[in-house]
Design a protein around this motif. Structure first.
Motif, PDB file in Angstrom:
ATOM      1  N   GLU A   6       7.858  14.584  32.756  1.00  0.00           N
ATOM      2  CA  GLU A   6       7.524  15.997  32.526  1.00  0.00           C
ATOM      3  C   GLU A   6       6.852  16.220  31.174  1.00  0.00           C
ATOM      4  O   GLU A   6       6.115  17.190  31.003  1.00  0.00           O
ATOM      5  CB  GLU A   6       8.751  16.885  32.672  1.00  0.00           C
ATOM      6  N   THR A   9       3.007  16.674  31.083  1.00  0.00           N
ATOM      7  CA  THR A   9       2.368  17.903  31.562  1.00  0.00           C
ATOM      8  C   THR A   9       1.945  18.815  30.428  1.00  0.00           C
ATOM      9  O   THR A   9       1.198  19.761  30.648  1.00  0.00           O
ATOM     10  CB  THR A   9       3.300  18.694  32.495  1.00  0.00           C
ATOM     11  N   ASP A  36       2.892  31.892  35.878  1.00  0.00           N
ATOM     12  CA  ASP A  36       4.202  31.454  35.384  1.00  0.00           C
ATOM     13  C   ASP A  36       4.719  30.219  36.118  1.00  0.00           C
ATOM     14  O   ASP A  36       5.563  29.492  35.602  1.00  0.00           O
ATOM     15  CB  ASP A  36       5.223  32.583  35.505  1.00  0.00           C
ATOM     16  N   SER A  37       4.220  29.974  37.321  1.00  0.00           N
ATOM     17  CA  SER A  37       4.698  28.830  38.101  1.00  0.00           C
ATOM     18  C   SER A  37       3.961  27.535  37.769  1.00  0.00           C
ATOM     19  O   SER A  37       4.375  26.456  38.203  1.00  0.00           O
ATOM     20  CB  SER A  37       4.560  29.119  39.596  1.00  0.00           C
ATOM     21  N   PRO A  39       3.589  25.575  34.959  1.00  0.00           N
ATOM     22  CA  PRO A  39       4.301  24.461  34.308  1.00  0.00           C
ATOM     23  C   PRO A  39       5.280  23.743  35.238  1.00  0.00           C
ATOM     24  O   PRO A  39       5.301  22.507  35.284  1.00  0.00           O
ATOM     25  CB  PRO A  39       5.034  25.141  33.144  1.00  0.00           C
ATOM     26  N   GLN A  40       6.073  24.488  36.002  1.00  0.00           N
ATOM     27  CA  GLN A  40       7.033  23.841  36.896  1.00  0.00           C
ATOM     28  C   GLN A  40       6.335  23.091  38.012  1.00  0.00           C
ATOM     29  O   GLN A  40       6.758  22.015  38.414  1.00  0.00           O
ATOM     30  CB  GLN A  40       8.014  24.863  37.480  1.00  0.00           C
ATOM     31  N   ARG A  41       5.220  23.641  38.518  1.00  0.00           N
ATOM     32  CA  ARG A  41       4.454  22.953  39.560  1.00  0.00           C
ATOM     33  C   ARG A  41       3.951  21.609  39.036  1.00  0.00           C
ATOM     34  O   ARG A  41       4.001  20.592  39.728  1.00  0.00           O
ATOM     35  CB  ARG A  41       3.286  23.822  40.025  1.00  0.00           C
ATOM     36  N   ASN A  42       3.462  21.586  37.795  1.00  0.00           N
ATOM     37  CA  ASN A  42       2.960  20.342  37.215  1.00  0.00           C
ATOM     38  C   ASN A  42       4.086  19.328  36.999  1.00  0.00           C
ATOM     39  O   ASN A  42       3.904  18.129  37.239  1.00  0.00           O
ATOM     40  CB  ASN A  42       2.239  20.631  35.904  1.00  0.00           C
ATOM     41  N   ILE A  43       5.236  19.806  36.548  1.00  0.00           N
ATOM     42  CA  ILE A  43       6.397  18.918  36.370  1.00  0.00           C
ATOM     43  C   ILE A  43       6.806  18.322  37.709  1.00  0.00           C
ATOM     44  O   ILE A  43       7.030  17.113  37.829  1.00  0.00           O
ATOM     45  CB  ILE A  43       7.568  19.680  35.715  1.00  0.00           C
ATOM     46  N   ASP A  44       6.904  19.170  38.726  1.00  0.00           N
ATOM     47  CA  ASP A  44       7.276  18.684  40.067  1.00  0.00           C
ATOM     48  C   ASP A  44       6.262  17.670  40.589  1.00  0.00           C
ATOM     49  O   ASP A  44       6.645  16.665  41.187  1.00  0.00           O
ATOM     50  CB  ASP A  44       7.398  19.848  41.049  1.00  0.00           C
ATOM     51  N   ASN A  47       6.927  14.385  38.743  1.00  0.00           N
ATOM     52  CA  ASN A  47       8.220  13.807  39.112  1.00  0.00           C
ATOM     53  C   ASN A  47       8.223  13.265  40.535  1.00  0.00           C
ATOM     54  O   ASN A  47       8.974  12.339  40.839  1.00  0.00           O
ATOM     55  CB  ASN A  47       9.335  14.833  38.935  1.00  0.00           C
TER      56      ASN A  47
END
Length: 69
Positions: A6, A9, A36-37, A39-44, A47
């Motif tokens: 993560e 990202t 807003d989504s 950063p989490q999309r990139n982390i997912d 991962n």
């Protein structure tokens, strides 16, 4: 840990200076459905990426030699 997926990202492999024009950035943000989504999309994405693909894309930036070595 610094090498956690993560962390890739939100950093560049080399020092970089971003020059952003506020008006252009605002226009793009207004057109994207849910910024807003991102950063989490990139982390997912990282991962869930297969290990061989992750290594192919990012190992050149992980295993760099330090000057003098």
């Amino acid at each position: 840990m610094a090498q956690d997926r993560e962390n890739f990202t939100n950093r560049a492999p080399y020092p970089i200076l971003h020059l952003l024009r506020e008006a252009e950035l605002t226009r793009v943000i207004d057109q994207y459905p849910d910024t807003d989504s991102i950063p989490q999309r990139n982390i997912d994405l990282l991962n869930n990426m297969p290990a061989d693909e992750f290594e192919q894309r990012f190992c050149p930036f992980i295993h760099t030699k330090k000057p003098g070595n």
